[in-house]
Enzyme design. Structure first.
Site, mmCIF file in Angstrom:
data_model
loop_
_atom_site.group_PDB
_atom_site.id
_atom_site.type_symbol
_atom_site.label_atom_id
_atom_site.label_comp_id
_atom_site.label_asym_id
_atom_site.label_seq_id
_atom_site.Cartn_x
_atom_site.Cartn_y
_atom_site.Cartn_z
ATOM 1 N N ASP A 52 -41.720 15.191 -18.371
ATOM 2 C CA ASP A 52 -41.058 15.302 -17.062
ATOM 3 C C ASP A 52 -42.042 14.999 -15.920
ATOM 4 O O ASP A 52 -43.139 15.574 -15.881
ATOM 5 C CB ASP A 52 -40.480 16.727 -16.909
ATOM 6 N N HIS B 31 -41.156 23.985 -19.363
ATOM 7 C CA HIS B 31 -40.758 24.211 -17.962
ATOM 8 C C HIS B 31 -39.268 24.484 -17.880
ATOM 9 O O HIS B 31 -38.467 23.853 -18.579
ATOM 10 C CB HIS B 31 -41.139 23.014 -17.084
ATOM 11 N N CYS C 248 -35.670 22.109 -18.126
ATOM 12 C CA CYS C 248 -36.062 20.957 -18.948
ATOM 13 C C CYS C 248 -34.820 20.208 -19.449
ATOM 14 O O CYS C 248 -33.960 20.791 -20.122
ATOM 15 C CB CYS C 248 -36.899 21.428 -20.138
ATOM 16 N N CYS D 53 -44.390 18.660 -21.286
ATOM 17 C CA CYS D 53 -43.224 17.780 -21.244
ATOM 18 C C CYS D 53 -43.552 16.520 -20.440
ATOM 19 O O CYS D 53 -44.353 16.550 -19.509
ATOM 20 C CB CYS D 53 -42.039 18.513 -20.598
ATOM 21 N N ARG E 27 -42.213 15.890 -13.054
ATOM 22 C CA ARG E 27 -42.495 16.979 -12.109
ATOM 23 C C ARG E 27 -43.493 18.005 -12.650
ATOM 24 O O ARG E 27 -43.757 19.007 -11.982
ATOM 25 C CB ARG E 27 -41.175 17.679 -11.734
HETATM 26 ZN ZN LIG Z 1 -38.849 18.757 -19.812
#
Ligand SMILES: [Zn+2]
Length: 221
Positions: free
Chosen positions: A55, A109, A112, A53, A57
């Site tokens: 993302d 994750h 999400c 992803c 993090r």
């Molecule tokens: Zn995500």
């Protein structure tokens, strides 16, 4: 992370700070390993393709304690794998047929945002069309999903199912099937990462040949 800490952290990142951070990193890296950049600039032979992803993090290298040169990376919102995504197919083709990577890891994750948006009915914008792929995952697993009432558990399970379906989509590409048919050593895996603990769980759907592929997706060379 509390909202205040998040704000402070975001505030500390400046444009100039990124460039300074780069210089600091180069200095620290060279101190530790003077040949680091000479070695890396000679070429790459990563054994792993990571599909994760976007993302901020969930950075592939940090969370697996690996270095530049170790992992070939493709990231998009909610680690979706579709067969019309030329970007992803190009990454897949290059990594399998040129780099000869040995493992493809789809890593979702928990928590999400893309998956959570797909669980809802609120229009966000263009991204709704991308997240529609995850609504397909809900539809495919409607029976199981309908038995989970708790919103947190629904989200967590959909994150897992989405990673599993993305891995299955990787397996059913002509790229992976042809690699398997030619005897190339290649495994496909689905993982999920916890933002709360930092730990990765293997979702145990790994495949290294087409035996477990649904007959409907099997292709002859
Ligand atoms: Zn995500």
């Amino acid at each position: 992370m509390c909202a205040k800490l998040e704000q402070q952290q975001a505030h500390q990142i400046t444009y100039e700070g990124l460039l300074k951070g780069n210089k600091d990193w180069v200095a620290a890296t060279l101190k530790e390993d003077p040949q680091f950049f000479d070695r890396l600039s000679a070429g790459q032979a990563p054994p792993v393709l990571w599909i994760g992803c976007s993302d901020s993090r969930v950075p592939a290298n940090q969370i697996t304690n690996t270095m530049p040169g170790d992992i070939f990376v493709h990231r998009n919102i909610a680690n979706v794998v579709t067969h019309t995504d030329m970007n992803l197919l190009s990454v897949l083709d290059y990594s399998v047929n040129v780099l000869k990577i040995k493992h493809i890891i789809v890593c979702g994750h928990y928590g999400c945002g893309g998956v959570n948006a797909a669980l809802g009915d609120k229009q966000v914008g263009l991204i709704d069309n991308w997240l529609r792929n995850i609504k397909d995952v809900i539809r495919m697993h409607e029976r199981e999903m309908s038995t989970i009432k708790d919103p947190q558990k629904r989200s967590d399970r959909l994150v897992e199912l989405n990673a599993i379906e993305s891995a299955a989509n990787v397996m059913s590409t002509s790229i992976v099937q042809n690699a398997w048919a030619s005897g190339q050593e290649l495994s496909v895996h689905a993982w999920v990462y916890s933002l709360k603990t930092g730990l990765i769980t293997d979702l145990q759907v790994s495949a290294s040949n087409s035996d477990e592929l649904s007959p409907v997706f099997k292709m002859k060379a």
